[in-house]
Design a protein around this motif. Structure first.
Motif, short mmCIF file in Angstrom:
data_model
loop_
_atom_site.label_atom_id
_atom_site.label_comp_id
_atom_site.label_asym_id
_atom_site.label_seq_id
_atom_site.Cartn_x
_atom_site.Cartn_y
_atom_site.Cartn_z
N ILE A 122 0.63 -1.59 -0.26
CA ILE A 122 0.30 -0.25 -0.22
C ILE A 122 0.32 1.03 0.11
O ILE A 122 0.57 1.66 -0.89
CB ILE A 122 -1.20 0.05 1.22
CG1 ILE A 122 -1.84 -1.53 1.04
CG2 ILE A 122 -1.32 1.33 1.11
CD1 ILE A 122 -2.27 -1.02 2.40
N SER A 123 1.79 1.21 0.78
CA SER A 123 2.69 2.52 0.95
C SER A 123 3.32 2.82 -0.46
O SER A 123 3.51 3.95 -0.92
CB SER A 123 3.68 1.99 2.17
OG SER A 123 3.41 1.84 2.97
N CYS A 125 2.43 2.04 -3.35
CA CYS A 125 1.50 1.83 -4.55
C CYS A 125 1.19 3.41 -3.79
O CYS A 125 0.88 4.55 -5.09
CB CYS A 125 0.36 1.37 -4.11
SG CYS A 125 -0.10 -0.41 -5.07
N ILE A 126 1.16 4.06 -2.59
CA ILE A 126 0.81 5.44 -2.68
C ILE A 126 1.84 6.64 -3.08
O ILE A 126 1.85 7.43 -3.99
CB ILE A 126 0.35 6.14 -1.47
CG1 ILE A 126 -0.67 5.07 -0.23
CG2 ILE A 126 0.64 7.45 -1.04
CD1 ILE A 126 -0.57 5.23 0.50
N ALA A 130 0.79 8.46 -6.26
CA ALA A 130 1.18 10.03 -6.10
C ALA A 130 2.55 11.17 -6.89
O ALA A 130 2.50 11.90 -7.44
CB ALA A 130 1.51 10.17 -4.68
N ARG A 207 3.27 1.04 -13.35
CA ARG A 207 2.42 1.13 -12.06
C ARG A 207 1.71 -0.08 -12.12
O ARG A 207 0.85 -0.67 -11.87
CB ARG A 207 1.26 2.70 -12.26
CG ARG A 207 2.23 3.70 -12.78
CD ARG A 207 1.68 5.21 -13.03
NE ARG A 207 2.29 5.64 -13.05
CZ ARG A 207 2.13 7.47 -13.27
NH1 ARG A 207 0.42 7.00 -13.54
NH2 ARG A 207 2.69 8.29 -13.07
#
Length: 340
Positions: A122-123, A125-126, A130, A207
């Motif tokens: 999750i980190s 992906c953020i 971003a 991505r």
């Protein structure tokens, strides 16, 4: 003789009454309700992938009515086909849950690090979504190799510190530590994979590959559990023997309903996450082919690659049939171990 038959009938009737469960009248506990969202997401994934690859446009053209003067597509046939494919995609995506559920009899290394994987993913992906990727000034391949090596050293040092490092480390320390380790490993490993595949991968393809990482983690988890099941039969049988005895205790139904509801409702969400990860994997492959014009994976080999990947994905579930049979044989040979 009649007395013996009557005794057997009464015994069977009493056993049935003791083991029978009151059918649930709560509609929200139905499997159809809980897994309907997975079906909807599966249909959406099919449509999104079809639009990305152009398959959906060709399908509409193929199923367009030829008798109508305006050439409108046959939406009923398209809807039925998407529903069937979406249902199949949902079922195929959920097959690892059966394997992971069978491995619940003990917590292994992969289970202990699962939450660290998800937090780190999750980190990552953020960060990627971003900032559009991780940019490091200097020799990027060298930095990626160093990230892989450093993360592996940290992981090894943490594991050999003691026999049970996860439980003995303070939660405030273990989560940042393993998140940092996994972030380094993911960034380095993914960068090296991109380097082997070619430098022509677009940012969108990179991505998609990062978003598809849960599919690889779940795949590794399946085969890890399968290995344990094939080599730890006694522990597998012992767990179910204790579980069956616990379920027969007075008021055990309340406890069972609690963890069953928690698990089943989380399973419905887990299926959605797996579906999205598989969609990201298919989109990553498609984007990689598009950005490299078939140099990485020839277009004619894409279908065979997808079929091979699905077979590898589902094979561990086939072995659960044998595990169920072995449990049945064990129960028939030693019923007292499970019921008394």
């Amino acid at each position: 003789m009649k007395h013996q038959l009557r005794s057997v009938t009464n015994l069977a009737s009493s056993a049935k009454n003791e083991t029978a469960e009151v059918p649930s009248t709560r509609w929200w506990e139905s499997y159809l309700v809980r897994y309907f969202i997975g079906f909807i997401v599966g249909c959406t994934c099919i449509v999104v992938f079809g639009l990305q690859t152009g398959t959906f446009d060709r399908l509409i053209n193929h199923l367009s009515t030829t008798n109508a003067s305006n050439g409108k597509p046959d939406w009923s046939a398209i809807t039925a086909l998407v529903a069937i494919l979406g249902l199949g995609f949902c079922y195929i995506a959920s097959t690892p849950i059966t394997v992971l559920h069978a491995g619940r009899y003990r917590k292994g290394w992969l289970d202990g690090h699962s939450r660290h994987f998800w937090f780190a993913w999750i980190s990552l992906c953020i960060i990627v979504l971003a900032f559009g990727g991780i940019k490091i000034i200097g020799n990027r391949p060298t930095c990626e190799w160093l990230a892989v090596a450093f993360s592996c050293v940290l992981m090894f040092a943490t594991l050999i510190k003691n026999d049970n490092p996860i439980e003995k480390t303070h939660p405030r320390l273990v989560f940042p530590l393993f998140t940092f380790i996994w972030l380094l490993f993911f960034w380095g490993a993914v960068g090296r994979i991109f380097g082997y595949l070619g430098q022509g991968l677009s940012e969108s393809a990179q991505r998609w590959w990062i978003l598809s990482m849960p599919a690889f983690w779940i795949l590794v988890g399946q085969y890890t559990v399968l290995y344990r099941l094939l080599h730890e039969k006694e522990a597998f049988f012992s767990f179910y023997a204790k579980l069956f005895k616990a379920r027969r205790m007075k008021n055990a139904r309340d406890v069972r309903d609690t963890y069953t509801h928690l698990r089943e409702h989380s399973n419905s969400v887990f299926i959605v996450v797996i579906e999205l990860a598989l969609l990201a994997l298919f989109m990553a492959i498609s984007s990689s082919i598009s950005s490299n014009k078939g140099k990485i994976i020839p277009n004619e080999s894409l279908g065979a690659l997808v079929v091979f990947g699905l077979v590898v994905w589902m094979v561990p579930t086939v072995f659960m049939w044998a595990r169920a049979n072995s449990l049945e044989v064990e129960f028939s040979d030693n019923p007292k171990s499970y019921l008394e």
